[in-house]
Design a protein around this motif. Structure first.
Motif, PDB file in Angstrom:
ATOM      1  N   GLN A   1       1.089   6.313  -6.818  1.00  0.00           N
ATOM      2  CA  GLN A   1       0.001   7.244  -7.126  1.00  0.00           C
ATOM      3  C   GLN A   1       0.469   8.695  -7.031  1.00  0.00           C
ATOM      4  OE1 GLN A   1      -3.154   6.245  -4.479  1.00  0.00           O
ATOM      5  NE2 GLN A   1      -3.854   4.440  -5.708  1.00  0.00           N
ATOM      6  N   HIS A   2       1.300   8.970  -5.991  1.00  0.00           N
ATOM      7  CA  HIS A   2       1.824  10.324  -5.864  1.00  0.00           C
ATOM      8  C   HIS A   2       2.689  10.684  -7.064  1.00  0.00           C
ATOM      9  CE1 HIS A   2       3.183  13.955  -3.923  1.00  0.00           C
ATOM     10  NE2 HIS A   2       4.488  13.559  -4.117  1.00  0.00           N
TER      11      HIS A   2
ATOM     12  N   LYS B   1       2.117   1.626  -3.316  1.00  0.00           N
ATOM     13  CA  LYS B   1       1.027   2.085  -4.180  1.00  0.00           C
ATOM     14  C   LYS B   1       0.801   3.584  -4.016  1.00  0.00           C
ATOM     15  CE  LYS B   1      -3.903   1.324  -4.988  1.00  0.00           C
ATOM     16  NZ  LYS B   1      -5.096   0.604  -4.532  1.00  0.00           N
ATOM     17  N   GLU B   2       0.842   4.061  -2.760  1.00  0.00           N
ATOM     18  CA  GLU B   2       0.660   5.500  -2.531  1.00  0.00           C
ATOM     19  C   GLU B   2       1.780   6.305  -3.183  1.00  0.00           C
ATOM     20  OE1 GLU B   2       0.410   5.904   1.637  1.00  0.00           O
ATOM     21  OE2 GLU B   2      -1.651   5.074   1.792  1.00  0.00           O
ATOM     22  N   LYS B   3       3.002   5.744  -3.010  1.00  0.00           N
ATOM     23  CA  LYS B   3       4.116   6.436  -3.671  1.00  0.00           C
ATOM     24  C   LYS B   3       3.918   6.497  -5.170  1.00  0.00           C
ATOM     25  CE  LYS B   3       7.616   5.215  -0.212  1.00  0.00           C
ATOM     26  NZ  LYS B   3       8.871   4.454   0.054  1.00  0.00           N
TER      27      LYS B   3
ATOM     28  N   ASN C   1       0.838  -1.222   0.000  1.00  0.00           N
ATOM     29  CA  ASN C   1       0.000   0.000   0.000  1.00  0.00           C
ATOM     30  C   ASN C   1       0.862   1.257   0.000  1.00  0.00           C
ATOM     31  OD1 ASN C   1      -2.442  -1.364  -0.015  1.00  0.00           O
ATOM     32  ND2 ASN C   1      -2.455  -1.606   2.228  1.00  0.00           N
ATOM     33  N   GLN C   2       1.957   1.235   0.793  1.00  0.00           N
ATOM     34  CA  GLN C   2       2.861   2.401   0.786  1.00  0.00           C
ATOM     35  C   GLN C   2       3.463   2.604  -0.592  1.00  0.00           C
ATOM     36  OE1 GLN C   2       5.717   1.719   3.860  1.00  0.00           O
ATOM     37  NE2 GLN C   2       4.189   1.975   5.555  1.00  0.00           N
TER      38      GLN C   2
END
Length: 643
Positions: free
Chosen positions: A351-352, A347-349, A344-345
């Motif tokens: 997405q960012h 994935k967030e990276k 998830n981290q």
């Protein structure tokens, strides 16, 4: 209300049986018209024939209301049909039993002569007539035995009384003969039974009559009973066989006369039914011993407790295994959770990064394609993981079932070993070997192999010993069977000898009859000669006078010669009869002694052989029953261990 009168009326039964069976009778059976007990002359109905279905009415042929012949069940024997006597009259044991019964009856009723079992073995005709007259006088005290034609009078009296088997006239001439006495003895026993029945019926009728005089002496009751009897008998003579309407009317009048309370009767019947049901229930409960039932229940509960304890132990071990697997799965889940957080981290990276930078359409297509591939990979891995978890669950269930079956079989093995006294080591049949198997969960595969080598050899030794003992007992049984066959052959030989002796006795009987006929012919011849001499004397007296003295002397000489010849003939006949009688008596006594010794020997040998064979068969059967499940269990255990 006087219930005694009503109950006495319901107990009355008709002396004449119904011509048509009435199957629709109620529990309180209404009866047909009665006859008051008669005293004085004997009235014994003739018994029905066993083989003949013909029934003849004492009142002759008559027709019922529909014009059809109405047969009565009271009748003698149909036509001249002969009935076969099924009693074993030629059996020595049965004849001796009848003789004892006859002797007891005569002594109990005060027979004037001397009677013993020895004299009744072969009585004379005079003794038989005395016994017959004494027994028949119990039925008719005024009876006197006629002095002439006794051989016709005795069978006629028995026939009139209803004796179903015919006695010949010739049997009355030689009552004590071996071939005649059993039939005559059977007739006497039947006559004794008839006397006993008549005396018991007479006594019962006297008691019933005295009870009737004491209980049912009312004028109104007598009038009702006479009207009911007259009406029922009139309907009976008209051909009617059932009397429901008359019975109902009679009972209604009786209930009205004695003020019968129907409600009280119904309540008492209901109370009787309840009490009968309670008694049956208590009898059924008392049939089983409470202490034994409690002991059986205790044993059952103890076995259930042992099963529950073993099942509880298996469940605890299964629970421990599940807890270990659950802890491993929790660790796996925690690791998967950390991995998911890292994904998830990332994935967030991503997405960012995706928001902060610009992509070309080719990059978007590539990313979407990679995304789809990743999603497919994730779904396949998820499916694989679910399949693996399901496989692990199925394997655990299978393992638990296998362990449970192993524990059950182990418990059965221990139970069987305790029955066979193989457990513990100090048991009777253990022989110092340890046949006990511990739980398979405490040992590894090597321990199973060790148990197999430790138990199989002693078990095979025990099985060999049991088979040797079984073969020894089988040989013993065969030897006993051979001895039994030898005894049976000896008995057969003795039976053949006995048959030959009976044939000799029969030939002697025929010879005696032939000699008696010859003596009768000689007597006729001498009587004819005497008649001729007398006729010759008369002719000489009429025609010849000059030789009267000489003819008279010749006549006297002829008469003297006739008397001498007659005396010699009588002496010879008496001597022959005495010799034949002694021969017959000796042969009969010898035959009786031989038969009795043979019967005793046969019964003794048969009893010994039967007892020995039964004991040996019981022991062999027990050994086989004990060895059979033991062998099967050992084989099954060996097969499972080898698997």
């Amino acid at each position: 209300m006087d219930r005694g009168r009503l109950s006495r009326t319901s107990r009355r039964q008709s002396d004449l049986p119904m011509r048509v069976a009435d199957t629709n009778r109620m529990s309180m059976a209404y009866v047909t018209p009665q006859r008051k007990p008669s005293f004085g002359k004997l009235n014994v109905p003739k018994p029905q024939s066993v083989t003949s279905e013909k029934r003849t009415s004492f009142f002759g042929a008559r027709t019922s209301g529909m014009g059809l012949p109405c047969n009565s069940t009271l009748g003698g024997f149909g036509g001249a049909e002969k009935v076969k006597d099924t009693r074993p009259l030629h059996d020595k044991g049965f004849v001796q039993q009848c003789i004892r019964q006859l002797c007891d009856f005569l002594s109990e009723h005060g027979f004037p002569g001397s009677v013993s079992a020895k004299t009744l073995q072969s009585p004379s005709t005079k003794e038989f007539l005395k016994m017959f007259e004494f027994i028949y006088c119990q039925l008719d005290p005024t009876f006197l035995m006629p002095t002439s034609k006794v051989e016709e009078e005795v069978p006629r009296i028995l026939k009139d009384l209803g004796y179903p088997f015919a006695l010949s006239k010739s049997s009355m001439y030689s009552v004590g003969a071996p071939h005649t006495w059993p039939q005559v003895l059977g007739a006497l026993i039947w006559l004794i039974d008839t006397v006993k029945i008549y005396l018991s019926i007479s006594k019962q009728q006297l008691n019933d009559f005295s009870e009737d005089m004491n209980i049912e002496d009312g004028a109104e009751y007598n009038k009702l009973f006479l009207d009911y009897t007259a009406e029922g008998y009139a309907k009976f003579m008209e051909g009617q066989d059932t009397f429901e309407e008359e019975d109902e009317a009679y009972f209604a009048k009786l209930k009205k006369l004695y003020n019968v309370d129907e409600v009280l009767l119904s309540s008492m019947e209901e109370k009787h039914r309840i009490l009968s049901a309670e008694v049956e229930r208590l009898e059924k409960e008392n049939q089983m011993d409470p202490l034994m039932s409690k002991r059986m229940e205790k044993l059952k509960l103890q076995t259930d407790l042992k099963k529950l304890q073993s099942y509880r132990g298996s469940l605890e071990s299964f629970k421990a295994n599940l807890e270990c697997k659950a802890s491993e799965l929790n660790k796996e889940i925690e690791g998967t959770g950390h991995h998911v957080e890292s994904v998830n981290q990332e994935k967030e990276k991503l997405q960012h990064i995706l928001k902060n930078q610009k992509f070309t359409p080719s990059d978007v297509e590539r990313i979407n394609r990679e995304k789809k591939e990743l999603q497919q990979t994730i779904s396949s891995l998820t499916k694989t993981m679910e399949e693996a978890q399901q496989h692990v669950w199925n394997e655990e269930i299978t393992l638990a079932k296998v362990k449970e079956n192993a524990e059950l079989k182990l418990a059965e093995y221990h139970k069987l070993a305790r029955k066979l006294k193989l457990i513990p080591v100090s048991a009777e049949n253990a022989g110092g070997h340890d046949f006990e198997i511990k739980s398979s969960s405490d040992y590894g595969p090597g321990t199973i192999v060790q148990h197999k080598t430790q138990i199989q050899m002693p078990l095979r030794t025990l099985i060999g010993n049991v088979e040797e003992e079984s073969s020894r007992l089988t040989n013993m049984k065969l030897s006993l069977e051979e001895s039994v066959e030898q005894v049976n052959s000896n008995i057969l030989d003795k039976s053949n000898d006995l048959r030959q002796m009976r044939e000799q006795i029969r030939r002697l009987d025929e010879r005696l009859e032939h000699d008696m006929q010859e003596h009768a012919l000689e007597e006729q011849k001498w009587s004819a000669e005497v008649d001729s001499v007398e006729n010759h004397q008369m002719l000489l007296e009429k025609k010849v006078h000059h030789g009267y003295d000489e003819a008279l002397q010749q006549l006297k000489a002829a008469q003297q010669q006739y008397h001498l010849v007659l005396q010699e003939t009588n002496e010879e006949r008496r001597t022959v009869v005495n010799n034949l009688a002694s021969v017959f008596t000796t042969a009969a006594n010898h035959l009786f002694v031989v038969e009795r010794s043979l019967e005793e020997l046969h019964s003794k040998v048969q009893r010994i052989c039967t007892k020995a064979i039964e004991e040996e068969e019981a022991e062999i059967q027990n050994l086989r029953q004990m060895a059979k499940p033991f062998i099967s269990k050992a084989q099954s255990f060996t097969g499972e261990a080898s698997k």
